[in-house]
Design an enzyme around this catalytic site. Sequence first.
Site, PDB file in Angstrom:
ATOM      1  N   SER A  44       0.834  -1.197   0.000  1.00 28.74           N
ATOM      2  CA  SER A  44       0.000   0.000   0.000  1.00 28.74           C
ATOM      3  C   SER A  44       0.873   1.253   0.000  1.00 28.74           C
ATOM      4  O   SER A  44       1.937   1.275  -0.614  1.00 28.74           O
ATOM      5  CB  SER A  44      -0.959  -0.043   1.193  1.00 28.74           C
ATOM      6  OG  SER A  44      -0.265  -0.220   2.419  1.00 28.74           O
ATOM      7  N   ASP A  86       3.799  11.861   9.172  1.00 28.96           N
ATOM      8  CA  ASP A  86       2.433  12.245   9.538  1.00 28.96           C
ATOM      9  C   ASP A  86       1.815  11.293  10.555  1.00 28.96           C
ATOM     10  O   ASP A  86       0.607  11.328  10.779  1.00 28.96           O
ATOM     11  CB  ASP A  86       1.547  12.309   8.290  1.00 28.96           C
ATOM     12  CG  ASP A  86       1.551  10.995   7.505  1.00 28.96           C
ATOM     13  OD1 ASP A  86       2.085   9.992   8.019  1.00 28.96           O
ATOM     14  OD2 ASP A  86       1.036  10.977   6.381  1.00 28.96           O
ATOM     15  N   HIS A  95       3.091   7.455   7.639  1.00 31.06           N
ATOM     16  CA  HIS A  95       4.034   7.243   6.541  1.00 31.06           C
ATOM     17  C   HIS A  95       5.459   7.555   6.979  1.00 31.06           C
ATOM     18  O   HIS A  95       5.685   8.400   7.849  1.00 31.06           O
ATOM     19  CB  HIS A  95       3.626   8.076   5.330  1.00 31.06           C
ATOM     20  CG  HIS A  95       2.261   7.727   4.845  1.00 31.06           C
ATOM     21  ND1 HIS A  95       1.166   8.554   5.064  1.00 31.06           N
ATOM     22  CD2 HIS A  95       1.791   6.646   4.183  1.00 31.06           C
ATOM     23  CE1 HIS A  95       0.082   7.984   4.552  1.00 31.06           C
ATOM     24  NE2 HIS A  95       0.437   6.820   4.012  1.00 31.06           N
TER      25      HIS A  95
END
Length: 253
Positions: free
Chosen positions: A14, A185, A188
């Site tokens: 992902s 964040d 990530h």
Amino acid sequence: MAGLARPQFVLFGSSIVQMSFSNGGWGAILADIYARKADIVLRGYSGWNSRRALQVLHRLFPKDAAVQPSLVVVYFGGNDSIHPHQTGLGPHVPLPEYVDNMTKIALHLKSLSDKTRVIFLTAPPVAEDLMNTTLGNVFDMVRTNEACGVYSQACMKLCDEIGVKGVDLWTSIQQTDNWKNCFTDGIHLSPQGSTVVVKEILKVIKEAEWEPSLDRRFMPVEFPEDSPYDMVGNEGKTINICNFDFNKIALWD
């Protein structure tokens, strides 16, 4: 790809995979480390879970492909672990289904060839405070470090059961100093986080008893022959620099 074919290392997952070539990412680092030895192929899809990955698995990794990857590094789990949404929408996948999906992914990849190796990356931790500050007004989701840990443990247990190499990112990242700095964040990876990922992947590769070895130190260099066009050294003779490691040994070996 036409012409010469190097060994292929495919990164499948992902957003942590999709973004792995930006911001000092771990995919870009691997591409540098394996320059002239293997091609790092990116197959990352932000927002995906293991259910969606399974739907396209045979299209991305067909069994009749002329060239099969030497290594597939797989990451799914963080999105799967997000709590169910009241609408029934969203990426949540119940833990038993997640394990079943990852089992099917592993077995398919291992069936591609007897030389295709697989490494699973677990869900990394979540810096919840940072995530809520940066993404809280964007997504209506509940993602907790505790849930990521549960899915991470299930992934590592599965790896032991089916003979797939695993990297426990949930644990290894939290063992680093100021581990929340591993994220941009809260979810990530920052360059610091990507460094952890690379070190853990290289550790697995070095310790694996794979033949042929996928350790960069023992892989052949593309076009290694001497040439009159090589760099000229102080003694007035050409120097073949194809095997010069520059800073790579100091950084990663």
